[in-house]
Write a protein that holds these residues in place. Structure first.
Motif, PDB file in Angstrom:
ATOM      1  N   GLY A  59       0.830  -1.189   0.000  1.00  0.00           N
ATOM      2  CA  GLY A  59       0.000   0.000   0.000  1.00  0.00           C
ATOM      3  C   GLY A  59       0.866   1.241   0.000  1.00  0.00           C
ATOM      4  N   HIS A  60       0.229   2.387  -0.095  1.00  0.00           N
ATOM      5  CA  HIS A  60       0.960   3.640   0.036  1.00  0.00           C
ATOM      6  C   HIS A  60       0.043   4.721   0.580  1.00  0.00           C
ATOM      7  N   TYR A  61       0.648   5.651   1.281  1.00  0.00           N
ATOM      8  CA  TYR A  61      -0.033   6.865   1.717  1.00  0.00           C
ATOM      9  C   TYR A  61       0.239   7.967   0.699  1.00  0.00           C
ATOM     10  N   ASP A  62      -0.723   8.827   0.496  1.00  0.00           N
ATOM     11  CA  ASP A  62      -0.506  10.038  -0.295  1.00  0.00           C
ATOM     12  C   ASP A  62       0.064  11.094   0.640  1.00  0.00           C
ATOM     13  N   GLU A  63       1.357  11.380   0.506  1.00  0.00           N
ATOM     14  CA  GLU A  63       2.048  12.260   1.442  1.00  0.00           C
ATOM     15  C   GLU A  63       2.676  13.435   0.700  1.00  0.00           C
ATOM     16  N   ALA A  64       3.281  14.324   1.476  1.00  0.00           N
ATOM     17  CA  ALA A  64       4.064  15.434   0.933  1.00  0.00           C
ATOM     18  C   ALA A  64       5.437  15.383   1.569  1.00  0.00           C
ATOM     19  N   ILE A  65       6.481  15.578   0.755  1.00  0.00           N
ATOM     20  CA  ILE A  65       7.856  15.474   1.218  1.00  0.00           C
ATOM     21  C   ILE A  65       8.589  16.774   0.923  1.00  0.00           C
ATOM     22  N   ALA A  66       9.483  17.155   1.826  1.00  0.00           N
ATOM     23  CA  ALA A  66      10.323  18.326   1.604  1.00  0.00           C
ATOM     24  C   ALA A  66      11.503  17.926   0.717  1.00  0.00           C
ATOM     25  N   LEU A  67      11.743  18.726  -0.321  1.00  0.00           N
ATOM     26  CA  LEU A  67      12.837  18.480  -1.257  1.00  0.00           C
ATOM     27  C   LEU A  67      13.873  19.594  -1.139  1.00  0.00           C
ATOM     28  N   PRO A  68      15.081  19.362  -1.622  1.00  0.00           N
ATOM     29  CA  PRO A  68      16.080  20.440  -1.605  1.00  0.00           C
ATOM     30  C   PRO A  68      15.550  21.703  -2.281  1.00  0.00           C
ATOM     31  N   GLY A  69      15.918  22.842  -1.703  1.00  0.00           N
ATOM     32  CA  GLY A  69      15.436  24.106  -2.224  1.00  0.00           C
ATOM     33  C   GLY A  69      14.228  24.635  -1.485  1.00  0.00           C
ATOM     34  N   GLY A  70      13.805  23.952  -0.411  1.00  0.00           N
ATOM     35  CA  GLY A  70      12.677  24.422   0.377  1.00  0.00           C
ATOM     36  C   GLY A  70      11.342  24.239  -0.287  1.00  0.00           C
ATOM     37  N   VAL A  71      11.224  23.255  -1.179  1.00  0.00           N
ATOM     38  CA  VAL A  71       9.956  22.996  -1.862  1.00  0.00           C
ATOM     39  C   VAL A  71       9.344  21.716  -1.315  1.00  0.00           C
ATOM     40  N   VAL A  72       8.036  21.625  -1.389  1.00  0.00           N
ATOM     41  CA  VAL A  72       7.290  20.462  -0.908  1.00  0.00           C
ATOM     42  C   VAL A  72       6.525  19.878  -2.090  1.00  0.00           C
ATOM     43  N   ARG A  73       6.668  18.569  -2.287  1.00  0.00           N
ATOM     44  CA  ARG A  73       6.037  17.916  -3.437  1.00  0.00           C
ATOM     45  C   ARG A  73       5.342  16.620  -2.995  1.00  0.00           C
ATOM     46  N   ALA A 299      10.351  14.490 -11.859  1.00  0.00           N
ATOM     47  CA  ALA A 299      11.060  14.536 -10.576  1.00  0.00           C
ATOM     48  C   ALA A 299      12.251  15.486 -10.606  1.00  0.00           C
ATOM     49  N   LEU A 300      13.035  15.492 -11.679  1.00  0.00           N
ATOM     50  CA  LEU A 300      14.246  16.308 -11.696  1.00  0.00           C
ATOM     51  C   LEU A 300      13.959  17.805 -11.570  1.00  0.00           C
ATOM     52  N   PRO A 301      12.951  18.356 -12.243  1.00  0.00           N
ATOM     53  CA  PRO A 301      12.695  19.789 -12.065  1.00  0.00           C
ATOM     54  C   PRO A 301      11.900  20.118 -10.806  1.00  0.00           C
ATOM     55  N   ALA A 302      11.503  19.121 -10.017  1.00  0.00           N
ATOM     56  CA  ALA A 302      10.680  19.378  -8.839  1.00  0.00           C
ATOM     57  C   ALA A 302      11.490  19.923  -7.668  1.00  0.00           C
ATOM     58  N   ARG A 303      12.791  19.717  -7.650  1.00  0.00           N
ATOM     59  CA  ARG A 303      13.640  20.143  -6.536  1.00  0.00           C
ATOM     60  C   ARG A 303      14.488  21.331  -6.940  1.00  0.00           C
ATOM     61  N   GLY A 304      15.063  21.998  -5.938  1.00  0.00           N
ATOM     62  CA  GLY A 304      16.006  23.064  -6.200  1.00  0.00           C
ATOM     63  C   GLY A 304      17.425  22.521  -6.273  1.00  0.00           C
ATOM     64  N   TYR A 305      18.322  23.287  -6.883  1.00  0.00           N
ATOM     65  CA  TYR A 305      19.711  22.860  -7.060  1.00  0.00           C
ATOM     66  C   TYR A 305      20.654  23.905  -6.479  1.00  0.00           C
ATOM     67  N   ALA A 306      21.793  23.426  -6.011  1.00  0.00           N
ATOM     68  CA  ALA A 306      22.723  24.277  -5.274  1.00  0.00           C
ATOM     69  C   ALA A 306      23.706  25.018  -6.161  1.00  0.00           C
ATOM     70  N   ALA A 307      23.848  24.605  -7.406  1.00  0.00           N
ATOM     71  CA  ALA A 307      24.831  25.227  -8.297  1.00  0.00           C
ATOM     72  C   ALA A 307      24.361  25.096  -9.732  1.00  0.00           C
ATOM     73  N   GLU A 308      24.964  25.903 -10.603  1.00  0.00           N
ATOM     74  CA  GLU A 308      24.638  25.833 -12.021  1.00  0.00           C
ATOM     75  C   GLU A 308      25.237  24.581 -12.640  1.00  0.00           C
ATOM     76  N   ALA A 309      24.454  23.943 -13.481  1.00  0.00           N
ATOM     77  CA  ALA A 309      24.930  22.770 -14.216  1.00  0.00           C
ATOM     78  C   ALA A 309      24.118  22.652 -15.493  1.00  0.00           C
ATOM     79  N   ASP A 310      24.761  22.131 -16.516  1.00  0.00           N
ATOM     80  CA  ASP A 310      24.099  21.817 -17.782  1.00  0.00           C
ATOM     81  C   ASP A 310      24.719  20.509 -18.230  1.00  0.00           C
ATOM     82  N   VAL A 311      24.018  19.417 -17.955  1.00  0.00           N
ATOM     83  CA  VAL A 311      24.625  18.097 -18.107  1.00  0.00           C
ATOM     84  C   VAL A 311      23.630  17.135 -18.745  1.00  0.00           C
TER      85      VAL A 311
END
Length: 399
Positions: A59-73, A299-311
């Motif tokens: 089973g699973h719960y529908d939850e909200a999690i804190a991600l890097p960058g101070g965002v909740v998803r 998922a990748l654009p849902a969080r914040g990032y600490a530095a510039e990258a283009d990879v």
């Protein structure tokens, strides 16, 4: 595997759910089954049947999690995964994971998380160990370093009914800034807390400071030399370093206690740096939250990032093949993710991407273990810096 049918359970089958899960963990006495039963009303249950027999559940719960960058998803908090003894090694768990992840993808949920009963199980389904739990033990009376600042406002114990509202308000302010923490509100969280409080016959105690709180349990013990209680922290959160110090001083100065323990402390718990003797804190680190990127593109654009990258990342994903392929990740000026035909600069499995997603495991450390391969000089360092966080993630909640 061909004979197994994984599907959503009917209302009539839900009564069997607790017994099947209890049997999987050898906790199928009548009392234990009844303790699990209320949770079925708060999860999205699925099961796997062999003919007419229900042999596995999840089973699973529908939850909200804190991600890097101070965002909740949104996140699917996966729980109650178990297969009856005598039916293992036949593909039942794989069928459950297949059904669950397909359903979550269809529902648009980008992430799933769980606490693994065994470390070797969930990697094959694309989960990676994304945080660390620190089993922390500190003896009563441990002194703080000279100059440590302690908020002098009082710490007061309150019954749950009076503490709950302020507890929830404080947590709501704090948790978005702690990657890996879950929201603590709603009926599902209350149900889990009631079940946890019913285990072991040790009631929770609630101590509130104007800028923080601690929930703890006492384990009475008496020896020929006097009281030898253990205080176990369930949750501790503070809005300032001074309030954090005040809460810890409250626990460490408890008269009857011999030791304060916190089974799910953070890997970098600040109390260690408050102590005059850091060795007074005994620490054991274990894998904590396991994470699954159900949809890499979301998922990748849902969080914040600490530095510039283009990879360009080439991701392999045998279990969820829709994630496989090359993805271009740009973290500035805005986060953007897209499929690309450009040559890969890094290659890695989706489980390793999940391990790095919350910042708890660096891509450079995964590369040192041969789990990430760099194809263009500098790409690894740039990507690793982008995924890094100031503090390692932590998930103090059981689910």
């Amino acid at each position: 595997m061909a004979d197994l049918d994984a599907r959503e359970l009917t209302d009539a089958e839900l009564d069997e759910f607790p017994a099947v899960f209890g049997a999987a963990f050898l906790q199928d006495t009548d009392d234990e089954i009844e303790r699990w039963r209320p949770l079925v009303d708060h999860i999205r249950p699925i099961g796997v049947c062999d003919g007419s027999e229900l042999i596995g559940v999840a089973g699973h719960y529908d939850e909200a999690i804190a991600l890097p960058g101070g965002v909740v998803r949104p996140v699917a908090a996966v729980t109650t995964v178990g297969v009856k003894p005598g039916h293992r090694r036949r593909g039942a768990a794989t069928a459950l994971m297949r059904r669950q992840l397909d359903g979550l993808r269809a529902a648009g949920v980008p992430l799933a998380a769980l606490h693994a009963s065994e470390g070797a199980i969930y990697g094959r389904y694309g989960y990676g160990p994304a945080s660390t739990s620190n089993h922390l033990e500190i003896p009563r009376g441990a002194r703080f370093r000279p100059g440590a600042e302690i908020d002098e406002q009082p710490v007061r114990e309150l019954p749950l009914e009076r503490a709950r509202a302020e507890f929830q308000r404080q947590h709501a302010r704090i948790f978005p800034h702690r990657a890996g923490w879950l929201a603590r509100d709603g009926d599902a969280w209350e149900a889990r807390e009631r079940m946890r409080r019913s285990a072991g016959n040790r009631p929770d105690r609630f101590a509130l400071h104007p800028q923080g709180h601690v929930v703890y349990r006492g384990k009475p013990d008496w020896t020929g030399r006097g009281p030898n209680y253990e205080l176990e922290i369930v949750a501790l959160a503070a809005e300032t370093p001074q309030a954090y110090a005040a809460l810890w001083r409250y626990l460490l100065d408890f008269d009857l206690a011999a030791e304060v323990v916190w089974p799910k402390a953070a890997a970098d718990e600040p109390i260690v740096h408050l102590l005059a003797d850091p060795r007074a804190a005994r620490q054991q680190h274990f894998d904590g939250l396991w994470l699954r990127l159900i949809d890499v593109a979301a998922a990748l654009p849902a969080r914040g990032y600490a530095a510039e990258a283009d990879v360009v990342l080439e991701v392999s994903d045998d279990f969820c093949p829709w994630n496989a392929g090359r993805w271009r990740l740009r973290t500035a000026p805005e986060v953007a993710v897209s499929r690309t035909e450009s040559p890969a600069q890094l290659t890695l499995d989706v489980a390793d991407l999940a391990a790095a997603y919350l910042g708890g495991t660096t891509l450079t450390s995964l590369a040192a273990a041969g789990r990430v391969r760099e194809h263009e000089a500098g790409a690894l360092a740039a990507a690793s810096r982008a995924f890094a966080t100031d503090r390692p993630p932590n998930c103090p909640d059981a689910f």
